[in-house]
Design a protein around this motif. Structure first.
Motif, short mmCIF file in Angstrom:
data_model
loop_
_atom_site.label_atom_id
_atom_site.label_comp_id
_atom_site.label_asym_id
_atom_site.label_seq_id
_atom_site.Cartn_x
_atom_site.Cartn_y
_atom_site.Cartn_z
N MET A 1 0.85 -1.20 0.00
CA MET A 1 0.00 0.00 0.00
C MET A 1 0.87 1.24 0.00
O MET A 1 1.81 1.36 0.80
CB MET A 1 -0.91 -0.01 1.23
CG MET A 1 -1.85 1.18 1.31
SD MET A 1 -2.87 1.16 2.79
CE MET A 1 -3.90 -0.27 2.43
N LYS A 2 0.55 2.16 -0.87
CA LYS A 2 1.33 3.37 -0.95
C LYS A 2 1.05 4.29 0.24
O LYS A 2 0.00 4.21 0.88
CB LYS A 2 1.01 4.09 -2.26
CG LYS A 2 1.44 3.30 -3.49
CD LYS A 2 1.17 4.07 -4.76
CE LYS A 2 1.62 3.28 -5.98
NZ LYS A 2 1.39 4.03 -7.24
N LYS A 3 1.99 5.19 0.49
CA LYS A 3 1.83 6.10 1.61
C LYS A 3 0.62 7.02 1.43
O LYS A 3 -0.04 7.38 2.40
CB LYS A 3 3.11 6.93 1.78
CG LYS A 3 4.31 6.12 2.24
CD LYS A 3 5.52 7.02 2.46
CE LYS A 3 6.72 6.20 2.96
NZ LYS A 3 7.91 7.06 3.20
N LEU A 4 0.37 7.40 0.17
CA LEU A 4 -0.78 8.26 -0.08
C LEU A 4 -2.08 7.55 0.29
O LEU A 4 -2.97 8.14 0.92
CB LEU A 4 -0.80 8.67 -1.55
CG LEU A 4 -1.99 9.55 -1.98
CD1 LEU A 4 -1.96 10.86 -1.21
CD2 LEU A 4 -1.95 9.80 -3.48
N ASP A 5 -2.19 6.27 -0.10
CA ASP A 5 -3.40 5.51 0.24
C ASP A 5 -3.54 5.37 1.74
O ASP A 5 -4.64 5.49 2.30
CB ASP A 5 -3.35 4.12 -0.42
CG ASP A 5 -3.37 4.21 -1.93
OD1 ASP A 5 -3.86 5.23 -2.45
OD2 ASP A 5 -2.90 3.27 -2.58
N LEU A 6 -2.44 5.10 2.42
CA LEU A 6 -2.48 4.96 3.87
C LEU A 6 -2.89 6.27 4.54
O LEU A 6 -3.67 6.27 5.51
CB LEU A 6 -1.11 4.49 4.38
CG LEU A 6 -1.01 4.17 5.88
CD1 LEU A 6 -1.95 3.03 6.23
CD2 LEU A 6 0.43 3.80 6.24
N TYR A 7 -2.40 7.36 4.02
CA TYR A 7 -2.74 8.67 4.59
C TYR A 7 -4.22 8.98 4.40
O TYR A 7 -4.89 9.47 5.32
CB TYR A 7 -1.88 9.75 3.93
CG TYR A 7 -2.24 11.15 4.34
CD1 TYR A 7 -1.89 11.62 5.62
CD2 TYR A 7 -2.92 12.00 3.47
CE1 TYR A 7 -2.24 12.91 6.00
CE2 TYR A 7 -3.26 13.29 3.85
CZ TYR A 7 -2.91 13.74 5.11
OH TYR A 7 -3.26 15.01 5.50
N ILE A 8 -4.74 8.68 3.22
CA ILE A 8 -6.16 8.94 2.95
C ILE A 8 -7.04 8.04 3.82
O ILE A 8 -8.08 8.48 4.35
CB ILE A 8 -6.46 8.74 1.46
CG1 ILE A 8 -5.73 9.81 0.64
CG2 ILE A 8 -7.95 8.80 1.18
CD1 ILE A 8 -5.86 9.62 -0.85
N LEU A 9 -6.62 6.78 4.00
CA LEU A 9 -7.39 5.88 4.85
C LEU A 9 -7.42 6.36 6.29
O LEU A 9 -8.47 6.32 6.96
CB LEU A 9 -6.81 4.46 4.77
CG LEU A 9 -7.08 3.68 3.48
CD1 LEU A 9 -6.37 2.34 3.52
CD2 LEU A 9 -8.58 3.48 3.28
N ILE A 99 -7.56 9.11 -6.19
CA ILE A 99 -7.47 9.55 -4.80
C ILE A 99 -8.48 8.82 -3.92
O ILE A 99 -8.17 8.39 -2.81
CB ILE A 99 -7.68 11.08 -4.72
CG1 ILE A 99 -6.53 11.80 -5.42
CG2 ILE A 99 -7.80 11.55 -3.27
CD1 ILE A 99 -6.75 13.30 -5.56
N ILE A 100 -9.71 8.66 -4.43
CA ILE A 100 -10.75 8.04 -3.61
C ILE A 100 -10.82 6.52 -3.78
O ILE A 100 -11.70 5.88 -3.18
CB ILE A 100 -12.13 8.65 -3.93
CG1 ILE A 100 -12.56 8.32 -5.36
CG2 ILE A 100 -12.13 10.14 -3.68
CD1 ILE A 100 -13.97 8.76 -5.68
#
Length: 487
Positions: A1-9, A99-100
């Motif tokens: 999982m990318k950091k961006l996905d983790l941050y959004i989650l 993003i979503i």
């Protein structure tokens, strides 16, 4: 999982849990306020009240989870837009769809979990809450004897206490024993005393001091009309009065297993099959009674297969309205009116009879469909909330809360109205159950399309520019019209 996905989650799950528990707490307070009169004054233990509220909160999940999903999605995307993080992601070449994407996966997981909640948890919760509420209603209120008045709250006895001191000691106590149903023939008067319940609340114990027992025989005969009065002084006496339903007792919880709300999807399907057979048999019986009733004399004419004995007899259409006299015509018309009124009465009865068998079937079908509405609502509200948050670019609990409540109230009013219309048979169960979803799905698609194209849907400046252009065109049109009229 990318950091961006983790941050959004992380940005989404925090508001999700926070809004879920806040909304649930508010609804539980409303639930408690609704049933507070049934809980207070019955000596219920804290564990019973907590169990009642716990199962009650489970029944509120269909309202809580969609609203929490809507709020969390608006807050998450609104915070990203307000902090210019969403703008930075788009500047880096990341589309809104990308993003979503992790949030879409989470919303799908939430929807799947919502189905199992609807199918497995909520039926058990309703069965528990029905049983607990019935047991609580059967429990009588605690005995609180007022002073200065006659109190008949204890079955078979009438009590009067003149006063009570700070230690709870009662003074000038009177106890009328009516258990023998002979009137006021048994009276106990005491100078003082106190009252207590047995540990299991199965009896009430009066401990009285310095009093007198009066007992009178009120039986008289033809020869002997005298009555006897017996009085016994005592220094201390205990009166034990048995009580019923003053202690909370749990009964069999399965007695509400036949209710529609307490059944899972598989149980509802089984009930639906049996109810469909019952409705079909009712319609068949009504049709047979209607066709072969005495009000229709030429039913054999409807048999076109030739199997009936008189199937080939022609219908007397030519001589049908030829009357031998006016009296015969009047008698025939009167008989026709009577048969018509009789048939109308039969139809009214058939309607009520069919409603009694069709209404449980409609409720069963509606409840079967509603096992899926919670999952669908969570998914739809996410696709409304996430694009809406990206458009308005406002986080926190201000604007998102107002918008979420408006959308949810709109959804809930339509949902309740559709359910009631379907229960009454005005519309089909499928349409009545899913009409709220059918209305919200186009709104979600529209908002998603607008957010993907960076539309200024809620930009006040864009609307000002639009109306200014419209005003300029109207002014130019008016000038042209004036010039034409002058010419």
């Amino acid at each position: 999982m990318k950091k961006l996905d983790l941050y959004i989650l992380k940005s989404f799950l925090g508001p999700l849990f926070m809004t879920f528990f806040i909304v649930l707490f508010v609804l539980i307070m409303q639930f408690l306020w609704l049933y507070i009169d049934e809980l207070v004054g019955k000596g219920l233990s804290f564990s019973i009240i907590l169990e009642f509220l716990g199962w009650g909160s489970a029944t509120l999940i269909p309202m809580t989870l969609p609203l929490a999903t809507l709020l969390a999605s608006i807050m998450t995307m609104g915070n990203l837009g307000e902090n210019n993080e969403l703008l930075a992601m788009k500047a880096a070449g990341i589309s809104l769809k990308r993003i979503i994407t992790p949030l879409i996966y989470v919303s799908i997981v939430i929807s799947i979990g919502a189905f199992f909640i609807s199918n497995n948890l909520i039926p058990v919760a309703y069965e528990k809450i029905y049983s607990l509420r019935d047991d609580i209603n059967k429990t009588k209120e605690e005995i609180k004897i007022p002073t200065g008045v006659f109190y008949n709250g204890v079955e078979g006895y009438t009590l009067r206490v003149a006063s009570r001191d700070d230690r709870g000691t009662m003074h000038d106590v009177m106890v009328y024993d009516h258990t023998k149903k002979n009137g006021n023939t048994n009276l106990t008067v005491a100078d003082s005393g106190y009252i207590r319940l047995s540990p299991d609340k199965s009896s009430i114990i009066f401990t009285l001091y310095d009093g007198i027992n009066y007992e009178e025989t009120n039986k008289v005969s033809y020869r002997d009309t005298s009555r006897t009065l017996q009085s016994v002084d005592f220094a201390m006496q205990q009166i034990v009065i048995p009580l019923e339903n003053y202690a909370f007792k749990k009964s069999d919880e399965s007695r509400y297993g036949s209710e529609v709300m307490t059944k899972s999807l598989s149980q509802l399907r089984t009930d639906r099959d049996s109810l469909e057979v019952k409705v079909a048999s009712t319609v068949y019986a009504q049709t047979a009674r209607c066709v072969f009733s005495s009000n229709l004399e030429y039913t054999y004419q409807y048999d076109t297969t030739g199997k009936a004995k008189n199937a080939t007899i022609p219908y007397p259409a030519d001589s049908l309205f030829n009357w031998s006299s006016s009296h015969a015509e009047e008698a025939a018309l009167r008989e026709a009116i009577n048969k018509l009124n009789s048939q109308i009465t039969n139809f009214d009865f058939y309607e009520r009879e069919l409603y009694q068998s069709a209404y449980p079937l409609r409720r069963t079908i509606i409840e079967s469909f509603r096992k899926f509405t919670l999952s669908l609502a969570c998914l739809i509200f996410f696709f409304i909330g996430a694009p809406l948050g990206a458009i308005i670019r406002k986080g926190g609990l201000g604007t998102p809360v107002i918008i979420s409540i408006l959308f949810f109230v709109f959804y809930w009013v339509i949902d309740i109205s559709g359910k009631r219309l379907a229960n009454d048979g005005a519309i089909s169960p499928f349409i009545g159950t899913f009409i709220s979803s059918f209305i919200l799905i186009p709104i979600g698609i529209f908002l998603t399309a607008k957010s993907s194209s960076d539309s200024g849907l809620f930009n006040a400046d864009a609307y000002k520019i639009f109306f200014n252009k419209l005003s300029d065109r109207l002014k130019a049109f008016r000038k042209k019209t004036v010039k034409k009229n002058e010419a």
